[in-house]
Each structure stands twice: as C-alpha cells, then as structure tokens.
Design a protein around this motif. Structure first.
Motif, PDB file in Angstrom:
ATOM      1  N   VAL A   1       8.430  23.006  86.447  1.00  0.00           N
ATOM      2  CA  VAL A   1       8.243  21.760  84.983  1.00  0.00           C
ATOM      3  C   VAL A   1       6.464  21.787  86.024  1.00  0.00           C
ATOM      4  N   VAL A   2       6.138  22.010  84.543  1.00  0.00           N
ATOM      5  CA  VAL A   2       4.348  21.939  83.718  1.00  0.00           C
ATOM      6  C   VAL A   2       3.817  20.221  83.590  1.00  0.00           C
ATOM      7  N   VAL A   3       3.741  19.661  84.127  1.00  0.00           N
ATOM      8  CA  VAL A   3       3.023  18.037  83.649  1.00  0.00           C
ATOM      9  C   VAL A   3       1.828  17.899  83.233  1.00  0.00           C
ATOM     10  N   GLN A   4       1.958  17.415  81.987  1.00  0.00           N
ATOM     11  CA  GLN A   4       0.458  17.263  80.977  1.00  0.00           C
ATOM     12  C   GLN A   4      -0.018  16.003  80.571  1.00  0.00           C
ATOM     13  N   GLN A   5      -0.987  15.464  80.339  1.00  0.00           N
ATOM     14  CA  GLN A   5      -0.751  13.947  79.953  1.00  0.00           C
ATOM     15  C   GLN A   5      -1.738  14.363  78.332  1.00  0.00           C
ATOM     16  N   PRO A   6      -1.368  13.884  77.352  1.00  0.00           N
ATOM     17  CA  PRO A   6      -2.231  13.856  76.424  1.00  0.00           C
ATOM     18  C   PRO A   6      -4.234  14.177  76.806  1.00  0.00           C
ATOM     19  N   GLN A   7      -4.739  14.709  75.811  1.00  0.00           N
ATOM     20  CA  GLN A   7      -5.849  15.141  75.772  1.00  0.00           C
ATOM     21  C   GLN A   7      -6.250  14.792  74.447  1.00  0.00           C
ATOM     22  N   SER A   8      -7.990  14.026  74.532  1.00  0.00           N
ATOM     23  CA  SER A   8      -8.257  14.273  73.940  1.00  0.00           C
ATOM     24  C   SER A   8      -9.499  15.214  72.866  1.00  0.00           C
ATOM     25  N   GLY A   9      -9.732  16.291  74.214  1.00  0.00           N
ATOM     26  CA  GLY A   9     -10.287  17.325  74.363  1.00  0.00           C
ATOM     27  C   GLY A   9      -9.024  18.698  73.689  1.00  0.00           C
ATOM     28  N   ASP A  10      -9.954  20.235  73.706  1.00  0.00           N
ATOM     29  CA  ASP A  10      -8.860  21.175  73.621  1.00  0.00           C
ATOM     30  C   ASP A  10      -7.867  21.157  74.225  1.00  0.00           C
ATOM     31  N   SER A  11      -6.573  22.064  74.069  1.00  0.00           N
ATOM     32  CA  SER A  11      -5.742  22.195  74.829  1.00  0.00           C
ATOM     33  C   SER A  11      -5.512  23.205  75.364  1.00  0.00           C
ATOM     34  N   VAL A  12      -6.666  24.292  74.995  1.00  0.00           N
ATOM     35  CA  VAL A  12      -6.986  25.695  75.463  1.00  0.00           C
ATOM     36  C   VAL A  12      -7.612  25.613  77.445  1.00  0.00           C
ATOM     37  N   GLN A  13      -7.973  24.451  77.630  1.00  0.00           N
ATOM     38  CA  GLN A  13      -8.007  24.374  78.851  1.00  0.00           C
ATOM     39  C   GLN A  13      -6.525  24.822  80.212  1.00  0.00           C
ATOM     40  N   ALA A  14      -5.426  24.123  80.055  1.00  0.00           N
ATOM     41  CA  ALA A  14      -4.014  24.664  79.896  1.00  0.00           C
ATOM     42  C   ALA A  14      -4.337  25.879  80.281  1.00  0.00           C
ATOM     43  N   LEU A  15      -4.304  26.999  78.916  1.00  0.00           N
ATOM     44  CA  LEU A  15      -4.231  27.819  79.080  1.00  0.00           C
ATOM     45  C   LEU A  15      -4.535  29.012  80.307  1.00  0.00           C
ATOM     46  N   LYS A  16      -6.313  28.674  80.634  1.00  0.00           N
ATOM     47  CA  LYS A  16      -7.509  28.924  81.159  1.00  0.00           C
ATOM     48  C   LYS A  16      -6.825  28.800  82.700  1.00  0.00           C
ATOM     49  N   ALA A  17      -6.133  27.450  83.091  1.00  0.00           N
ATOM     50  CA  ALA A  17      -5.687  27.550  84.361  1.00  0.00           C
ATOM     51  C   ALA A  17      -4.106  28.401  84.617  1.00  0.00           C
ATOM     52  N   GLY A  18      -3.776  29.396  83.486  1.00  0.00           N
ATOM     53  CA  GLY A  18      -2.348  29.723  83.929  1.00  0.00           C
ATOM     54  C   GLY A  18      -1.208  29.060  83.974  1.00  0.00           C
ATOM     55  N   ILE A  19      -1.582  28.017  83.558  1.00  0.00           N
ATOM     56  CA  ILE A  19      -0.709  26.766  84.177  1.00  0.00           C
ATOM     57  C   ILE A  19       0.812  27.039  82.821  1.00  0.00           C
ATOM     58  N   LEU A  20       0.197  27.161  81.258  1.00  0.00           N
ATOM     59  CA  LEU A  20       1.618  28.063  80.429  1.00  0.00           C
ATOM     60  C   LEU A  20       2.554  28.695  80.777  1.00  0.00           C
ATOM     61  N   GLU A  21       1.593  29.909  81.066  1.00  0.00           N
ATOM     62  CA  GLU A  21       2.399  31.114  81.535  1.00  0.00           C
ATOM     63  C   GLU A  21       4.348  30.995  82.972  1.00  0.00           C
ATOM     64  N   ILE A  22       3.844  29.488  83.800  1.00  0.00           N
ATOM     65  CA  ILE A  22       4.347  28.947  85.038  1.00  0.00           C
ATOM     66  C   ILE A  22       5.383  28.453  84.474  1.00  0.00           C
ATOM     67  N   GLY A  23       5.151  27.866  83.146  1.00  0.00           N
ATOM     68  CA  GLY A  23       6.417  27.050  82.837  1.00  0.00           C
ATOM     69  C   GLY A  23       7.393  27.239  82.250  1.00  0.00           C
ATOM     70  N   ASP A  24       8.644  26.505  83.132  1.00  0.00           N
ATOM     71  CA  ASP A  24      10.012  26.730  82.154  1.00  0.00           C
ATOM     72  C   ASP A  24      10.066  25.963  81.344  1.00  0.00           C
ATOM     73  N   ILE A  25       9.790  24.142  82.147  1.00  0.00           N
ATOM     74  CA  ILE A  25      10.122  23.264  80.397  1.00  0.00           C
ATOM     75  C   ILE A  25       8.272  22.651  80.842  1.00  0.00           C
ATOM     76  N   HIS A  26       8.168  22.096  80.073  1.00  0.00           N
ATOM     77  CA  HIS A  26       6.918  21.646  79.536  1.00  0.00           C
ATOM     78  C   HIS A  26       6.889  19.893  79.068  1.00  0.00           C
ATOM     79  N   VAL A  27       5.438  19.395  79.936  1.00  0.00           N
ATOM     80  CA  VAL A  27       6.044  17.599  80.019  1.00  0.00           C
ATOM     81  C   VAL A  27       4.782  17.061  79.189  1.00  0.00           C
ATOM     82  N   VAL A  28       4.883  16.193  78.631  1.00  0.00           N
ATOM     83  CA  VAL A  28       3.906  15.970  78.147  1.00  0.00           C
ATOM     84  C   VAL A  28       4.156  14.119  77.930  1.00  0.00           C
ATOM     85  N   ASN A  29       3.545  14.002  79.520  1.00  0.00           N
ATOM     86  CA  ASN A  29       3.689  12.567  80.676  1.00  0.00           C
ATOM     87  C   ASN A  29       2.871  11.990  79.850  1.00  0.00           C
ATOM     88  N   LYS A  30       2.995  10.150  79.859  1.00  0.00           N
ATOM     89  CA  LYS A  30       2.579   8.909  79.222  1.00  0.00           C
ATOM     90  C   LYS A  30       2.385   9.041  77.850  1.00  0.00           C
TER      91      LYS A  30
END
Ligand SMILES: Nc1nc2c(ncn2[C@@H]2O[C@H](COP(=O)(O)OP(=O)(O)OP(=O)(O)O)[C@@H](O)[C@H]2O)c(=O)[nH]1
Ligand SMILES: [Mg+2]
Length: 310
Positions: free
Chosen positions: A161-190
């Motif tokens: 489960v990859v947990v993130q929170q609403p971002q004002s900037g671009d969400s491409v940051q998440a891509l860089k970390a390679g985090i998108l590929e590993i998530g079976d479930i994505h959560v936008v918390n807060k």
C-alpha cells in the motif's frame, strides 16, 4: 526449543522476546527461526510505505481496529525512520499505535534501524515470520518510503500500500521515487485537507493494469476515520486476487529468492571477517601485491577453499 513452542502456542511475551533476539542478533535466534519456519506462510503481509508524516501509522491504527471488528488477528512491524528530521515522530508513533496494545489479537512492534548485521530487511521479515507463526492473520509492515531500502522492504510484502497526501506541486515526484510501480493499492490520505480529488485522478491516470490487477486509488482520512472500510476491502480483494491465481506463489518465490541471496551474502561476509586475520586471506593478499595472482582468481580460490557457513 522452549521459546519456539511458546510462540506457536500464542505466548505474547515469548513472541516479543524472540523478536528482540532477532533484533540483537542473539545466539539461538537463527535456530529458533528455522524451527518456526514450517509454521509460517499463512499470514497475509501488507507493506505500507510513503513519505514521512503522510499518516501511515494513523491508517494502520484505524485498519487494525477495522480488521479486529472483522474477527482478524493483526501483527504490526514498524520500521523506525533513521532520519533525524522524523526522529520526533517515532515516539508519537508508539503512542498512537499503543492504544491497541491491550488487545490479545493485536501485536505491535517497532524495529530499530541500526545494528542488524544481516540487514534491516532480513530482521524485519524475520519478525514478520514470528508474528505469522504466532498466528496472526494479517501482518502490516510500516516503512518510511524515503530510500530505496524502505521501498524494497515494502515491496516484499504480499500486498503493498503506497500512501501519499494531496500535493500542491506536481505528482511526477512520486514517479521518480519508483513508488508507483510497487503499489498494489494507492492511498491519498488526509483527504480532509482538500485537494485529494485531483491527486486521486492524477494517480489513477498514471496507473495501469498489470497481471490482471489494476491498482485502485483510494481516498482516506485517518483523522476522521473515512475511507477505512474501503481500504480494508481493497486489501482483502488483493489477497483474493493473489490467492486465486499464480501471484501468491510467485511473490513468495520472489521473497524466498531475496532472502536466500541475503543469507548467503551474510554468511559470506561473516566468514570473511572471521577469517580476515587468518593466514589464508593474508596469503592471497600478499600474492596479489606481488602479482603472483590477481584479485579475481584469488577470490575464486578462496571461495573454493573456505568452508563457508560453518
Ligand atoms: N489532517 C489529517 N492529519 C492526519 C491524517 N492522518 C494522519 N494525520 C496527522 O499527520 C501526522 C503524521 O501522522 P503519522 O500517522 O505519524 O504519519 P506516518 O506516515 O506514520 O509518519 P512517519 O512514521 O513519521 O513517516 C500526525 O500528526 C497525524 O495526526 C489525516 O487523515 N488528516
Ligand atoms: Mg509512522
């Protein structure tokens, strides 16, 4: 071994003790792990990763309660962040997670990130095995997704489960970390803070179906307890997906392969450090210096000659 029987009989104290033995690399830990291993493989392990402070512990806390209501027994292994910037949150974690501590169907444990000769990943998943053998239906593993090793730990679980929170900037940051590929479930918390809808559609747009599973993107507010049931449902759904096809076995094999390599590396390192002062190694060093042999040839010779993993 007595401690092994105690763990298998559901003794909480013995379970805590065995995990401490693993953490401290105490003698007997390896034997105990070998003895419990045949009794593992039942628990559904769920890794939670994401940037510091996004609410992983708060979500886990809510999920523990949700799954308890569904009659499940849950173990939690939290890997403390090493970063001094999040150091203050560690204590907070313990306090927030501690309010489920009196329940016999819940076992929560923090792992320290320092001092494991076998590596944190190995120690963490050894602790998971103990909780599995102890009889937990689900074991949650929390790591801070700042570095590669944490991502690695999370990706070893059956479900990530990859947990993130609403971002004002671009969400491409998440891509860089390679985090998108590993998530079976994505959560936008807060989600209570606003901006979650946009984040969800951004993520949803970037995700694709892989091997018959399309990672869902969910909104939660751990603070208000919203979206928790849906997240629990998604975790159960992913479990069913894994079990229905070849994926459960495949993930088990991936993990076994990693652990095997790690154990070999560890044994190798131990053998060499024990032998470092020995004549064998120094003889080869001298031979390399005087150009009688080269490092690769010497390494091959040493590997052949040393009785590894005594
Ligand atoms: N507004 C809001 N705050 C939240 C929510 N979930 C968590 N928080 C707050 O965010 C802070 C961090 O929450 P944690 O659950 O410790 O986050 P974490 O991801 O486990 O943090 P680390 O383990 O340090 O990486 C705490 O002050 C929480 O109360 C949420 O849904 N909404
Ligand atoms: Mg936390």
């Amino acid at each position: 071994m007595k401690i092994v029987d105690q763990v298998l009989n559901g003794d909480k104290r013995a379970t805590a003790k065995l995990i401490s033995m693993i953490e401290d690399d105490e003698r007997g830990a390896s034997e105990a792990l070998a003895a419990i291993f045949p009794h593992t493989g039942r628990a559904h392990t769920v890794g939670f990763t994401g940037p510091p402070g996004v609410g992983k512990s708060s979500l886990i806390n809510r999920l523990v309660r949700e799954f308890r209501e569904r009659g499940k027994r849950i173990g939690v292994v939290a890997v403390d962040p090493t970063s001094p910037f999040t150091g203050g949150a560690v204590l907070g974690d313990r306090i927030r997670m501690a309010d489920t501590g009196t329940d016999p169907g819940v076992f929560i444990r923090s792992m320290a990130t320092r001092g494991h000769s076998g590596g944190l990943a190995l120690a963490t998943f050894d602790a998971v095995k103990v909780l599995d053998a102890f009889g937990m239906d689900l074991v949650f593993v929390e790591t801070v997704g700042a570095g590669q090793s944490e991502v690695e730990i999370a990706s070893r679980a059956h479900t990530t489960v990859v947990v993130q929170q609403p971002q004002s900037g671009d969400s491409v940051q998440a891509l860089k970390a390679g985090i998108l590929e590993i998530g079976d479930i994505h959560v936008v918390n807060k989600a209570d803070l606003g901006g979650a809808d946009a984040m969800v559609s951004n993520l949803d747009f970037m995700l694709e179906e892989r091997m018959g599973w399309r990672p869902p993107v969910l909104q939660t507010s751990a603070l208000e307890g919203k979206g928790i049931k849906e997240l629990a449902d998604a975790i159960v759904k992913h479990y069913r997906y894994l079990k229905a096809g070849p994926m459960w076995r495949r993930r088990e094999a991936d993990r076994a392969r990693k652990e095997l390599y790690e154990s070999m590396r560890r044994l190798l390192a131990e053998t060499f450090s024990e032998d470092a002062a020995g004549e064998t190694l120094e003889g080869e060093v001298a031979a390399i210096v005087s150009r009688k042999t080269d490092p690769r040839t010497a390494a091959k010779k040493l590997l052949r000659d040393l009785k590894l993993g005594r």
